[in-house]
Scaffold this motif. Sequence first.
Motif, PDB file in Angstrom:
ATOM      1  N   ASP A 600       0.847  -1.189   0.000  1.00 54.62           N
ATOM      2  CA  ASP A 600       0.000   0.000   0.000  1.00 54.62           C
ATOM      3  C   ASP A 600       0.881   1.236   0.000  1.00 54.62           C
ATOM      4  N   TRP A 601       1.557   1.453  -1.106  1.00 54.99           N
ATOM      5  CA  TRP A 601       2.383   2.644  -1.256  1.00 54.99           C
ATOM      6  C   TRP A 601       2.562   2.948  -2.733  1.00 54.99           C
ATOM      7  N   PRO A 602       2.963   4.171  -3.092  1.00 62.45           N
ATOM      8  CA  PRO A 602       3.110   4.553  -4.499  1.00 62.45           C
ATOM      9  C   PRO A 602       4.025   3.596  -5.243  1.00 62.45           C
ATOM     10  N   GLY A 603       3.544   3.072  -6.365  1.00 61.08           N
ATOM     11  CA  GLY A 603       4.355   2.157  -7.158  1.00 61.08           C
ATOM     12  C   GLY A 603       4.150   0.699  -6.838  1.00 61.08           C
ATOM     13  N   GLY A 604       3.661   0.400  -5.623  1.00 63.02           N
ATOM     14  CA  GLY A 604       3.351  -0.978  -5.258  1.00 63.02           C
ATOM     15  C   GLY A 604       4.517  -1.924  -5.413  1.00 63.02           C
ATOM     16  N   TRP A 605       4.255  -3.050  -6.102  1.00 57.03           N
ATOM     17  CA  TRP A 605       5.265  -4.108  -6.228  1.00 57.03           C
ATOM     18  C   TRP A 605       6.529  -3.620  -6.923  1.00 57.03           C
ATOM     19  N   ASN A 606       6.411  -2.600  -7.772  1.00 56.33           N
ATOM     20  CA  ASN A 606       7.560  -2.168  -8.584  1.00 56.33           C
ATOM     21  C   ASN A 606       8.401  -1.094  -7.919  1.00 56.33           C
ATOM     22  N   THR A 607       8.114  -0.782  -6.651  1.00 54.42           N
ATOM     23  CA  THR A 607       8.795   0.311  -5.979  1.00 54.42           C
ATOM     24  C   THR A 607      10.050  -0.177  -5.257  1.00 54.42           C
ATOM     25  N   ASN A 608      11.138   0.501  -5.502  1.00 54.68           N
ATOM     26  CA  ASN A 608      12.350   0.254  -4.726  1.00 54.68           C
ATOM     27  C   ASN A 608      12.179   0.863  -3.345  1.00 54.68           C
ATOM     28  N   PHE A 609      12.768   0.231  -2.342  1.00 55.47           N
ATOM     29  CA  PHE A 609      12.567   0.670  -0.965  1.00 55.47           C
ATOM     30  C   PHE A 609      12.900   2.140  -0.764  1.00 55.47           C
ATOM     31  N   GLU A 610      13.936   2.626  -1.422  1.00 55.55           N
ATOM     32  CA  GLU A 610      14.357   4.017  -1.228  1.00 55.55           C
ATOM     33  C   GLU A 610      13.285   5.003  -1.683  1.00 55.55           C
ATOM     34  N   GLN A 611      12.360   4.553  -2.535  1.00 54.96           N
ATOM     35  CA  GLN A 611      11.340   5.454  -3.067  1.00 54.96           C
ATOM     36  C   GLN A 611      10.144   5.637  -2.135  1.00 54.96           C
ATOM     37  N   LEU A 612      10.018   4.815  -1.114  1.00 54.67           N
ATOM     38  CA  LEU A 612       8.777   4.848  -0.362  1.00 54.67           C
ATOM     39  C   LEU A 612       8.937   5.341   1.066  1.00 54.67           C
ATOM     40  N   ARG A 613      10.049   5.941   1.380  1.00 54.00           N
ATOM     41  CA  ARG A 613      10.270   6.402   2.743  1.00 54.00           C
ATOM     42  C   ARG A 613       9.278   7.471   3.167  1.00 54.00           C
ATOM     43  N   ASP A 614       8.845   8.301   2.221  1.00 50.27           N
ATOM     44  CA  ASP A 614       8.193   9.550   2.609  1.00 50.27           C
ATOM     45  C   ASP A 614       6.695   9.615   2.327  1.00 50.27           C
ATOM     46  N   PHE A 615       6.028   8.485   2.056  1.00 51.90           N
ATOM     47  CA  PHE A 615       4.605   8.568   1.733  1.00 51.90           C
ATOM     48  C   PHE A 615       3.853   7.346   2.247  1.00 51.90           C
ATOM     49  N   PRO A 616       3.798   7.149   3.571  1.00 52.67           N
ATOM     50  CA  PRO A 616       3.177   5.934   4.110  1.00 52.67           C
ATOM     51  C   PRO A 616       1.653   5.906   4.020  1.00 52.67           C
ATOM     52  N   PHE A 617       0.998   7.077   3.893  1.00 52.69           N
ATOM     53  CA  PHE A 617      -0.464   7.115   3.798  1.00 52.69           C
ATOM     54  C   PHE A 617      -0.847   7.571   2.402  1.00 52.69           C
ATOM     55  N   ILE A 618      -1.040   6.591   1.545  1.00 50.79           N
ATOM     56  CA  ILE A 618      -1.135   6.807   0.106  1.00 50.79           C
ATOM     57  C   ILE A 618      -2.384   7.579  -0.323  1.00 50.79           C
ATOM     58  N   MET A 619      -3.439   7.567   0.492  1.00 49.86           N
ATOM     59  CA  MET A 619      -4.687   8.216   0.097  1.00 49.86           C
ATOM     60  C   MET A 619      -4.774   9.671   0.552  1.00 49.86           C
ATOM     61  N   LEU A 620      -3.783  10.155   1.266  1.00 47.71           N
ATOM     62  CA  LEU A 620      -3.805  11.523   1.764  1.00 47.71           C
ATOM     63  C   LEU A 620      -2.755  12.366   1.045  1.00 47.71           C
ATOM     64  N   PRO A 621      -3.083  13.597   0.669  1.00 49.05           N
ATOM     65  CA  PRO A 621      -2.113  14.442  -0.044  1.00 49.05           C
ATOM     66  C   PRO A 621      -0.830  14.667   0.750  1.00 49.05           C
ATOM     67  N   GLU A 622      -0.949  14.674   2.085  1.00 48.62           N
ATOM     68  CA  GLU A 622       0.248  14.851   2.915  1.00 48.62           C
ATOM     69  C   GLU A 622       1.132  13.606   2.903  1.00 48.62           C
ATOM     70  N   GLY A 623       0.529  12.470   2.604  1.00 49.83           N
ATOM     71  CA  GLY A 623       1.271  11.218   2.673  1.00 49.83           C
ATOM     72  C   GLY A 623       1.473  10.740   4.089  1.00 49.83           C
ATOM     73  N   ARG A 624       0.854  11.405   5.037  1.00 49.26           N
ATOM     74  CA  ARG A 624       0.991  11.051   6.454  1.00 49.26           C
ATOM     75  C   ARG A 624      -0.380  11.072   7.117  1.00 49.26           C
ATOM     76  N   GLY A 625      -0.510  10.292   8.180  1.00 53.51           N
ATOM     77  CA  GLY A 625      -1.769  10.232   8.895  1.00 53.51           C
ATOM     78  C   GLY A 625      -2.103  11.561   9.547  1.00 53.51           C
ATOM     79  N   ARG A 626      -3.380  11.913   9.528  1.00 57.09           N
ATOM     80  CA  ARG A 626      -3.818  13.218  10.021  1.00 57.09           C
ATOM     81  C   ARG A 626      -4.225  13.156  11.492  1.00 57.09           C
ATOM     82  N   LEU A 627      -3.324  13.538  12.369  1.00 57.71           N
ATOM     83  CA  LEU A 627      -3.727  13.820  13.743  1.00 57.71           C
ATOM     84  C   LEU A 627      -4.597  15.070  13.743  1.00 57.71           C
TER      85      LEU A 627
END
Length: 819
Positions: A600-627
């Motif tokens: 559940d991250w941008p690129g899915g199966w084809n994503t290299n680990f280095e590409q997904l550090r900064d967007f853990p919440f894929i459905m939110l524009p911030e890429g982060r959970g909204r407290l």
Amino acid sequence: MTNHWGDYIYTDVFMNIGGNTAESHIISMKHIERAQRKGAKFIAVDPRFTHTAAIADIHVPIRSGTNLAYVCGLMNYIIQNERHQKEYVKHYTNATYLIHEDFDLDEETGYFSGVQDDPIRKCKKYDQTTWNYQRDAEGNVLRDMDMQDPNCVWQIMKRIYSKYTIKNVSDVTGCPEETLEKAYNLYSSTGEPGKAGNIMYALGITHFTHGAQNTRSLCVVQLMLGNMGIPGGGVNAQRGQSNVQGATDQAILYHIIPGYLGVPRAARHPDLATYLDVETPKVKECWWSNKPKYMVSLLKEFWGDNATAANDFCYDYFPKLDHRDHSQIPIYKNMGEGEVKGLICFAENPVVGGSSTKTKRDYQSKLDWFVCSDIFETESVAWWYEDGVNPKEIQTEVFMLPAAACLEREGTKANSSRWIQWMYKAQNPPGEARWDLQIAYELFSRLQDAYASGGGAFPEPITKLQWDYGMDGDKSQVDVVKVCRALNGYYTDGRPYEKSFVTNFVGLQDDGSTACGNWLYGGYYNNLKAPACQSRVTEAPGEGLGTQRGWSFAWPLNRRIVYNRCSADLEGKPWNPATQMFWWDNDGNLIADKNLDTPDWPGGWNTNFEQLRDFPFIMLPEGRGRLFAAAGAIADAPLPIHYETAESLFPNLFYPKATYNPVSERFYEDHVVETDEERARYPYIMNTYRCTEHYQTGIMTRNMPWLNEIAPELYIEMDPELASNLGIKPGDMVEIGSKRLYKDGKQGYIEARACVTERLQPFVVHGRKVHQVGMPFNWGYMGMNKGSITNDLSPSVGCAIVSTPEYKGFLCCIRKKEV
């Protein structure tokens, strides 16, 4: 549910709030008990000592309507005792984001900055300018990674929740301080990396004027503790029946369209380009950036060859909302005012299950016509049978369409876990009864023919709608597989039918080359030979994490745990090695055949680990959970805070001048208890719920003799002290009234049998002892087993976001019926 039933075995601590799983969601209770046998702890938060509370390690009794006070107290406990999952909060949430310097909360009124009068809805609304993030000249959000800046989300939360001390929460909820501390200590222990806390909720969370904030508060807690996206964690709704999730997915509610797309609004979205511009995030990593593909494909499925780029894919044909609320409460109000002339009711019994139901029955008499599709004659379709009603005075023309029961139809259901499963029918419906899909298919087919023959102010949206779901050999009968294909999505380039299915929603386009009735269902029925929703491949015992990815299909993309990127730290190491979900090779690429869920991250199966550090919440524009829910995210509050119910015996201890949720629309004047004189007249708190023996409004179960033997009468639960005070003994007939039944200076009542039980106990609130009672809402005046309608008592006030009525926490009066 963000997670799934099989995942419960990995939970360390459960918190069941606003639900009675052991009685209302019985099979799911088996999963909880299995985890308990392996050492899991269980907290039950409920006003009553229910069967669920009986097997809990801690029962937390709170006054109905004070969920937010309890949860905000938990947030404060987590902050003050530094129980939050520190790395998760810093990197996976917006805790570090800086908010506008002028953001504020008025500690007297409970209003956030930007409050304004809303003269149309007769309540408040917010100019959310000060709820925005601070940004630099390039538009990047300003952050403080140390979370010490006074304008960062974490410090704002620290200030706002500091008043929710255990003592204050106890004073508001009526729960003893020592019980609160035990529960807070136990649940916050799941903030330790490697631990998992699971929050389950049901209608005891949503049935309030602040219902959406109740739900959001649970999400905030889970983000603080690092419990989102991990095995054994999540926020897991206990749905009330087998296909509530599916009904929501297909946009039964008025404010969304299939796949949770926002419904077009006339003033805000005059054309397709504007709709897509306003509704689509500009951040390409956010999956909602694909919204143009989903919307255009939806329009293409609706209007087929008539939908082209030249005519905005028939966007002009799509109905648009005006500024008004079109949920059940205002629909019936409009009915009473003569604006709504007709009603089609599919498998619903609103004059029993709705709010202020006595008024609803009166309003139905003003309809020109009423159509009901059901398996029994309900109170809603036969309201003239009520005592005191003269059928001769009702001019409404009524049509009853006999429907099929659940075992007499086939197709898919989506359960609470988002698993879409094919259900085969056991038998054909009797006589002239037809299943709902067939009824809807025939109804629109005839409507389309009628408009095609001439007439109508604007017939094209109906006459040009694509309605090609008939069986090849008999167009009068609907083909459910064609409907499944439409939902799954298909190519429109003329390829053979059996090869036209899209593999999943990744293949959808915004140029008209694909059509799709619901993008989330892309992949669930993507071929004719072995559709995923019919798959029944199970894992071997001890294999995997219980995700059972070969059994049915879970949206989205057969993902069993949403936001599962959060199951590991920044370096990809799982918080809990025993529940590792993803593995990487030495080059940082996913090892596909070893992983246990869909990424559940941008690129899915084809994503290299280095590409997904900064967007853990894929459905939110911030890429982060909204407290903190920044501007545009939600209408009524950027952070959950406590509001009393619309009818309350007490002022708001935290915000002394606060009313109930200020953004909740006021539909009626002089409708709820507001004065001290009225509070003296209605001194008891009412909670409504379901019972195990009868289902929903009872129209099915009250027509089954053996169930009527088990639960023969409507009853009211009350504590022994209250019963003694009122001279009521077990089995006495009791009369219950509310302000909704007070008319022309005379109090009206419903009747119920007294059930005097220690499952209920008085609460001490603000130093004053108060009593809460409870009633099921499963009875009415039709069927074999008749009784008063509990919801004649309930108020027509609703959640500020989705208008769910406040069925719980309203006020009533009680007296023993004189014989």
